[in-house]
Structures are given as structure tokens and as C-alpha cells.
Design a protein around this motif. Structure first.
Motif, PDB file in Angstrom:
ATOM      1  N   PHE A   1      -5.196  -0.586  25.710  1.00 16.36           N
ATOM      2  CA  PHE A   1      -4.006   0.107  26.200  1.00 16.36           C
ATOM      3  C   PHE A   1      -4.193   1.626  26.161  1.00 16.36           C
ATOM      4  O   PHE A   1      -3.726   2.344  27.041  1.00 16.36           O
ATOM      5  CB  PHE A   1      -2.784  -0.308  25.369  1.00 16.36           C
ATOM      6  CG  PHE A   1      -1.464   0.064  25.966  1.00 16.36           C
ATOM      7  CD1 PHE A   1      -1.131  -0.307  27.261  1.00 16.36           C
ATOM      8  CD2 PHE A   1      -0.516   0.772  25.227  1.00 16.36           C
ATOM      9  CE1 PHE A   1       0.113   0.021  27.814  1.00 16.36           C
ATOM     10  CE2 PHE A   1       0.728   1.097  25.771  1.00 16.36           C
ATOM     11  CZ  PHE A   1       1.034   0.721  27.055  1.00 16.36           C
ATOM     12  N   PHE A   2      -4.898   2.120  25.154  1.00 16.17           N
ATOM     13  CA  PHE A   2      -5.171   3.559  25.041  1.00 16.17           C
ATOM     14  C   PHE A   2      -6.232   3.979  26.044  1.00 16.17           C
ATOM     15  O   PHE A   2      -6.096   4.988  26.733  1.00 16.17           O
ATOM     16  CB  PHE A   2      -5.628   3.906  23.614  1.00 16.17           C
ATOM     17  CG  PHE A   2      -4.521   3.845  22.617  1.00 16.17           C
ATOM     18  CD1 PHE A   2      -4.005   2.627  22.201  1.00 16.17           C
ATOM     19  CD2 PHE A   2      -3.957   5.000  22.101  1.00 16.17           C
ATOM     20  CE1 PHE A   2      -2.961   2.546  21.294  1.00 16.17           C
ATOM     21  CE2 PHE A   2      -2.920   4.943  21.184  1.00 16.17           C
ATOM     22  CZ  PHE A   2      -2.415   3.718  20.789  1.00 16.17           C
TER      23      PHE A   2
ATOM     24  N   PRO B   1      -8.346   0.959  21.510  1.00 18.30           N
ATOM     25  CA  PRO B   1      -7.759  -0.281  22.028  1.00 18.30           C
ATOM     26  C   PRO B   1      -7.561  -0.145  23.543  1.00 18.30           C
ATOM     27  O   PRO B   1      -7.372   0.967  24.041  1.00 18.30           O
ATOM     28  CB  PRO B   1      -6.408  -0.354  21.305  1.00 18.30           C
ATOM     29  CG  PRO B   1      -6.545   0.517  20.117  1.00 18.30           C
ATOM     30  CD  PRO B   1      -7.509   1.601  20.502  1.00 18.30           C
TER      31      PRO B   1
ATOM     32  N   HIS C   1      -4.923   4.517  29.591  1.00 17.55           N
ATOM     33  CA  HIS C   1      -4.225   5.773  29.863  1.00 17.55           C
ATOM     34  C   HIS C   1      -5.177   6.962  29.903  1.00 17.55           C
ATOM     35  O   HIS C   1      -5.023   7.854  30.729  1.00 17.55           O
ATOM     36  CB  HIS C   1      -3.111   5.995  28.834  1.00 17.55           C
ATOM     37  CG  HIS C   1      -1.937   5.089  29.043  1.00 17.55           C
ATOM     38  ND1 HIS C   1      -1.831   3.849  28.455  1.00 17.55           N
ATOM     39  CD2 HIS C   1      -0.839   5.224  29.813  1.00 17.55           C
ATOM     40  CE1 HIS C   1      -0.704   3.277  28.848  1.00 17.55           C
ATOM     41  NE2 HIS C   1      -0.080   4.080  29.669  1.00 17.55           N
TER      42      HIS C   1
ATOM     43  N   ASN D   1      -1.224  -4.074  28.389  1.00 22.77           N
ATOM     44  CA  ASN D   1      -0.640  -3.902  27.052  1.00 22.77           C
ATOM     45  C   ASN D   1      -1.350  -4.831  26.069  1.00 22.77           C
ATOM     46  O   ASN D   1      -0.808  -5.845  25.636  1.00 22.77           O
ATOM     47  CB  ASN D   1       0.857  -4.208  27.124  1.00 22.77           C
ATOM     48  CG  ASN D   1       1.567  -3.907  25.817  1.00 22.77           C
ATOM     49  OD1 ASN D   1       1.140  -3.027  25.061  1.00 22.77           O
ATOM     50  ND2 ASN D   1       2.620  -4.648  25.525  1.00 22.77           N
ATOM     51  N   ARG D   2      -2.589  -4.488  25.728  1.00 28.97           N
ATOM     52  CA  ARG D   2      -3.399  -5.339  24.870  1.00 28.97           C
ATOM     53  C   ARG D   2      -4.387  -4.511  24.059  1.00 28.97           C
ATOM     54  O   ARG D   2      -4.766  -3.414  24.458  1.00 28.97           O
ATOM     55  CB  ARG D   2      -4.158  -6.345  25.731  1.00 28.97           C
ATOM     56  CG  ARG D   2      -4.855  -5.669  26.902  1.00 28.97           C
ATOM     57  CD  ARG D   2      -5.154  -6.629  28.000  1.00 28.97           C
ATOM     58  NE  ARG D   2      -6.274  -7.444  27.597  1.00 28.97           N
ATOM     59  CZ  ARG D   2      -6.732  -8.466  28.291  1.00 28.97           C
ATOM     60  NH1 ARG D   2      -6.182  -8.796  29.435  1.00 28.97           N
ATOM     61  NH2 ARG D   2      -7.762  -9.156  27.855  1.00 28.97           N
ATOM     62  N   VAL D   3      -4.788  -5.034  22.924  1.00 26.08           N
ATOM     63  CA  VAL D   3      -5.726  -4.306  22.058  1.00 26.08           C
ATOM     64  C   VAL D   3      -7.161  -4.580  22.501  1.00 26.08           C
ATOM     65  O   VAL D   3      -7.994  -3.672  22.554  1.00 26.08           O
ATOM     66  CB  VAL D   3      -5.508  -4.701  20.590  1.00 26.08           C
ATOM     67  CG1 VAL D   3      -6.600  -4.113  19.715  1.00 26.08           C
ATOM     68  CG2 VAL D   3      -4.139  -4.230  20.107  1.00 26.08           C
TER      69      VAL D   3
END
Lengths: 68, 489
Positions: free
Chosen positions: A42-43, A40, A46, A30-32
């Protein structure tokens, strides 16, 4: 029969990896930073799993149907 | 071309609807009508058709409207959806071969059929059917409402919501009635392809507005950095929420009665296994939609100075702003495809559950296969009418139920997983577990919402296991013959 059961168990372990990593991994990703491919982190995390998830299941499929 | 923009996009959308309807009808009329044909296409759907048909069914109006809407409202917590588009297929990969194998061996047509056979209890079958019907209804309603939004917006207001919904769902009812699952599988094959194309056309918005992905996210970081991480823009989606929602969807996904039936309809075990194994690649279509949602954070009202009617309009309004009516028509057709492909399968499943498990294996045990098949057909029209009525007159009524759909169906999980692995599980245990689980879900949704930020479905499932296991140990298991038959399959 015994051998088939054994392979089923191995397939189960391989197939269980993506859910375990994704569910427990959230606090670590959970980080940019760092940005990867314009996203980022986190994206990117996924998007990457949508591509590599099926590779785990393909491995499980091979183990389950052909033995391994 | 001096046609009004609404005419062009509407012609594309309705042209697509007509093609789909014809394909659905043709697929059905070429086969002899029977219960097993209508319900599970005689277990004859092979890999390529199955893959796209299941994909189109899974990705619904929610994918086209809701993902982007959520991104606008909450931000990065929407990534739990692409996450379960990975994790749920692991569960599917492990469970669906059992569905297929047991279904083929013992002639199951619906999810409750397994519970009746494994636990030697028609009452349990009726309970599972009722819980299933109850929790699927809001999903159908959502597809109908989504259709209205998509067609109304994509036609530039040329057609209003009510006639759009009526036309789309009357066409759907016709091919469901005639074609049964084979009709749905063939139309969904087409829907699955156009949805995928439409999603990738929509991402053109990001490039047209920002010149690329990175400039978009840099802009969001500058304007609203909270949108980029958990717990999201409104601060309500922390780690417990993300983890419990992901666990819930991972376990609950393949408990949906319509997806169990897709396991039955596969031609071979390996067809459904490969469908699950590679479904995440199809799920990449969710990413452009999520990105367009992030673009909408900046675009509305920032750049365009134009407010979204509601967050769910993010995709279609962004596409309208940047592209011509031909592209809007294509994306609209993709959105419509997503809505009716899911709606058709859900309606067919509901009517099958009612005909098979409430009528043939409930109140009217003498019903022949043919009579049951006709009952299912008739019920598909009745369910369509009921859902249209609810969607048009009570759009809010079932929205609450949608919150608990996953939480509701995940209560079947102990019955399935213990049923195929544990000799001692009993009908009393599973029955009590489902009842307690559903009650806990309703309490932790409506009375004390998500205690400790943990999703209601997980509380329900926890209570369910806590009840199922001791009650099973205290009651008599089914016959030794049944246990051996199921566990060795």
C-alpha cells in the motif's frame, strides 16, 4: 482549430488516467504483501505514483503542445 | 562550541528568516508598484521560480506537522495525501492553462474576476470573494500556529510560542506589503528548496533508529498492524472515506483562490502547465515526513520512554532526539519555511480578494488601480493582525473551519468548469449552486458528519450541480458576445 481540439481531448484522457486509477484502485492495493523496496505494498503504490504520475502528464503535455 | 543547543538552532532559524525577508523586499523594490504587479507580478513569473514558489505555497505547516501527526494517530490513511499530490496535478494541468489564458486576455487578477466577467455579475464576484476569504482564514491561522510549534520546539524552549509567531509574521507582513506576489515568489523559491532538503534530512531518524525503511515497517506490523492499512488505527477511514476525500481534493485543489492567481502570474501558459505536470516529483518530500510519523509510533513512548506533547510534534521531537542542534535548526528552518511561504501567499490573496472584489468591484467602484493597490497593501497588514490575534487568543475557533476548507472552495468547481464548456450556464444557476453547496457542506460537516463515510464536500458538490443545472436552464444566459468570447479563448 478542429485538429487542436482533438489533441486537447487526447491530452485530457491521458491526464485523467492517474486520478481514475488512484481513486478506484484503493480496494485492490490496500494490502501489506508483497513488500517492495522495504515498504508494504500500500505504501509502495503511493510512492510509485509520485514518480510515474508526472510521466503521464509529460505525455499529455507533449500531445497537447506538439500534437500527437 | 559550548553554545546552548537552543542558541545554535535558533540562530539558524532566524538567520534563514532574515535572508528570506531581505530577498522578498528586494524582489519588490526593484519593480514599479502597481495593482497588477502586487497581485500577479505583472504575469511575469517564469518556470523555475514558479515551480518552487507554487510548491512552497502548496506544502505548508500541515505537511511538516500534520502529515506525521496523522500517521501517528491514524496510520496508513494519511497516504490519501500523497495520492492527491498526484491526482490534483492532473486537474491543475487541465485547468490552469485556462486560468492563464483567460486571465491574460481579459485582465483578471483574482478568482472572482472570472465569475464577474463570465456571468456578467458583480454580485456573484462578491459572493465568490466572501466564500474564498472565509475558507482561507483557517489556513492562515494554521500556518501561524504551526510556526509557533516549530520554532518553540526547535529552539529547545529558548523562545516561547508567542514571540516566535510575532517575529516570524511581522517579517512576513513586511515582505508581503513591499514585495507583493513577486516578493513572495522569490522568497518561496528559496523556501521550496530548504523545505525539500529538510524533509530528506528528517528521514535520517528512520535510519538512526531502525537501520532502514523495512525494519521500521516490520516493527509497526508487529506492534500495530492496523496502522499499515485502511481503515486505519481508529477504523474510521474506509474506502468511501478514502475515495471521496481523494475525489474532493482532486476537484477542489485548483479552486483555491490563491492557486488560481498563480495561474495568472505565470509568464507563459506552458510555464504553469509544466509546473503542474512535474509537481508530483517535488511532492516526494511528503514521504520522508510520513515515514518519520510511522517511526514516531514506535519511538514514543516505546523506545524513548518519552511522550509526545501532541501528535503534531512527531517530526521535530524525533529529530531532536537523534540529532545535534545544527540539524534541528535546519529542519526547524525548513518547517518555518513551509509555514511562512504558505502564510504569505494566503495573506496576499485574502487582501487582494478584499481590495479588488469587495472594494473596487463592490462598495467603491470609482477606486483607481493605484488606490486599490494601496488598499490591498493596507489590508495585507490588517489581515495579518487579525489572523495573529485569532491564532493567539482563539486557537480553537477556526480549527473547525479548516475541516471544511476544501469542501467550501470546491463549490466554485461548477462555475469554472461549466463556465468554460457550457453555453447555457447562468449567473443565477452558479449563485444558487454555491449557496446551496456551502449550506449542504456545513450541514454534512457539523450536523450529520460525512453521511455514509462520504466526505461533506462531495455531498455539497453533488447538491451544487443539482441546483446549478436546472436553475441555469430556467434563467437567461449572459450575452452572446460574452459566451463566445470566453468559450473561444
Amino acid at each position: 482549430m478542429e485538429k487542436a481540439k482533438y489533441r486537447e481531448k487526447e491530452a485530457l484522457i491521458i491526464a485523467a488516467i492517474p486520478p481514475i486509477v488512484l481513486i478506484l484502485g484503493a480496494p485492490f492495493v490496500n494490502r501489506v504483501e508483497p513488500w517492495v523496496l522495504g515498504m508494504p505494498f500500500f505504501f509502495f503504490w503511493h510512492v510509485a505514483w509520485l514518480i510515474i504520475g508526472p510521466l503521464f502528464l509529460t505525455a499529455a503535455y507533449i500531445v497537447r503542445t506538439r500534437g500527437g | 562550541m559550548e553554545l546552548p543547543p537552543g542558541t545554535i538552532s535558533l540562530a539558524i532559524i532566524f538567520g534563514w528568516l532574515i535572508i528570506s525577508t531581505i530577498v522578498g523586499i528586494m524582489a519588490g523594490v526593484l519593480k514599479k508598484f502597481s495593482l497588477a504587479e502586487w497581485m500577479v507580478a505583472e504575469r511575469g513569473i517564469s518556470f523555475v521560480i514558479l515551480y518552487f514558489a507554487v510548491a512552497a505555497e502548496i506544502y505548508s505547516a500541515f505537511t511538516f506537522l500534520g502529515l506525521a501527526g496523522w500517521a501517528v494517530t491514524h496510520g496508513a490513511s494519511i497516504l490519501y495525501a500523497p495520492a492527491y499530490f498526484v491526482t490534483a496535478y492532473s486537474t491543475g494541468f487541465l485547468l490552469t492553462p485556462y486560468y492563464h489564458r483567460l486571465g491574460k486576455k481579459f485582465g483578471y487578477l483574482t478568482e472572482p474576476d472570472f465569475f464577474i466577467d463570465r456571468y456578467e455579475s458583480r454580485a456573484l464576484g462578491i459572493l465568490v470573494a466572501l466564500v474564498g476569504i472565509f475558507f482561507l482564514l483557517p489556513y492562515i491561522q494554521l500556518q501561524i500556529l504551526g510556526t509557533g510549534i516549530i520554532v518553540e520546539a526547535a529552539s529547545y524552549g529558548a523562545i516561547s510560542r508567542t514571540p516566535a509567531i510575532l517575529i516570524a509574521f511581522l517579517c512576513t507582513a513586511v515582505f508581503v506589503f513591499i514585495g507583493g506576489y513577486r516578493g513572495i515568489a522569490w522568497t518561496n523559491f528559496l523556501q521550496g528548496i530548504i523545505m525539500f532538503i529538510a524533509a530528506f534530512v528528517a528521514i535520517g531518524v528512520v535510519f538512526a533508529a531502525f537501520g532502514g525503511i523495512e525494519p521500521l515497517f516490520r516493527k509497526v506490523l508487529e506492534v500495530s498492524p492496523k496502522h499499515l492499512l485502511l481503515p486505519g488505527a481508529r477504523g474510521i477511514h474506509g474506502y468511501p472515506w478514502y475515495m471521496s476525500s481523494l475525489l474532493l481534493t482532486t476537484l477542489g485543489f485548483w479552486m483555491f483562490p490563491h492557486l488560481v492567481q498563480r495561474g495568472y502570474s505565470a509568464r507563459q501558459e506552458k510555464d504553469i502547465m509544466r509546473t503542474c505536470a512535474w509537481m508530483s516529483w517535488y511532492s516526494i518530500l511528503s514521504i520522508p515526513i510520513v515515514f518519520v510519523g510511522f517511526a514516531a509510533i514506535i519511538l514514543f513512548p516505546g523506545v524513548t520512554g518519552y511522550k509526545l506533547p501532541a501528535a503534531d510534534y512527531a517530526v521535530i521531537e524525533s529529530v531532536k532526539y537523534f540529532f545535534n542542534p545544527w540539524i534541528v535548526g535546519l529542519v526547524g528552518a525548513g518547517g518555518l519555511a513551509a509555514a511562512i511561504s504558505s502564510g504569505a501567499g494566503l495573506i496576499q490573496c485574502e487582501s487582494g480578494l478584499a481590495a479588488r472584489n469587495l472594494i473596487q468591484r463592490g462598495i467603491w467602484p470609482k477606486a483607481s488601480e493605484t488606490a486599490t493597490a494601496w488598499a490591498a497593501r493596507a489590508l495585507s497588514l490588517i489581515f495579518t493582525v487579525i489572523c495573529l490575534f485569532l491564532a493567539l487568543y482563539y486557537p480553537q475557533l477556526l480549527v473547525y473551519l479548516l475541516l471544511v476548507a476544501y469542501s467550501g472552495v470546491v463549490q466554485f468547481f461548477p462555475g469554472w468548469v461549466l463556465g468554460i464548456t457550457w453555453r447555457r450556464v447562468t449567473k443565477a444557476g452558479v449563485f444558487a449552486g454555491i449557496v446551496v453547496g456551502v449550506i449542504v457542506v456545513l450541514l454534512t460537516t457539523f450536523v450529520w458528519p460525512d453521511p455514509l463515510q462520504v466526505h461533506s464536500g462531495i455531498w455539497g458538490l453533488f447538491a451544487n450541480f443539482l441546483v446549478t443545472i436546472p436553475v441555469s436552464l430556467a434563467t437567461k444566459p449572459p450575452s452572446e458576445e460574452t459566451i463566445r468570447r470566453i468559450l473561444s479563448a
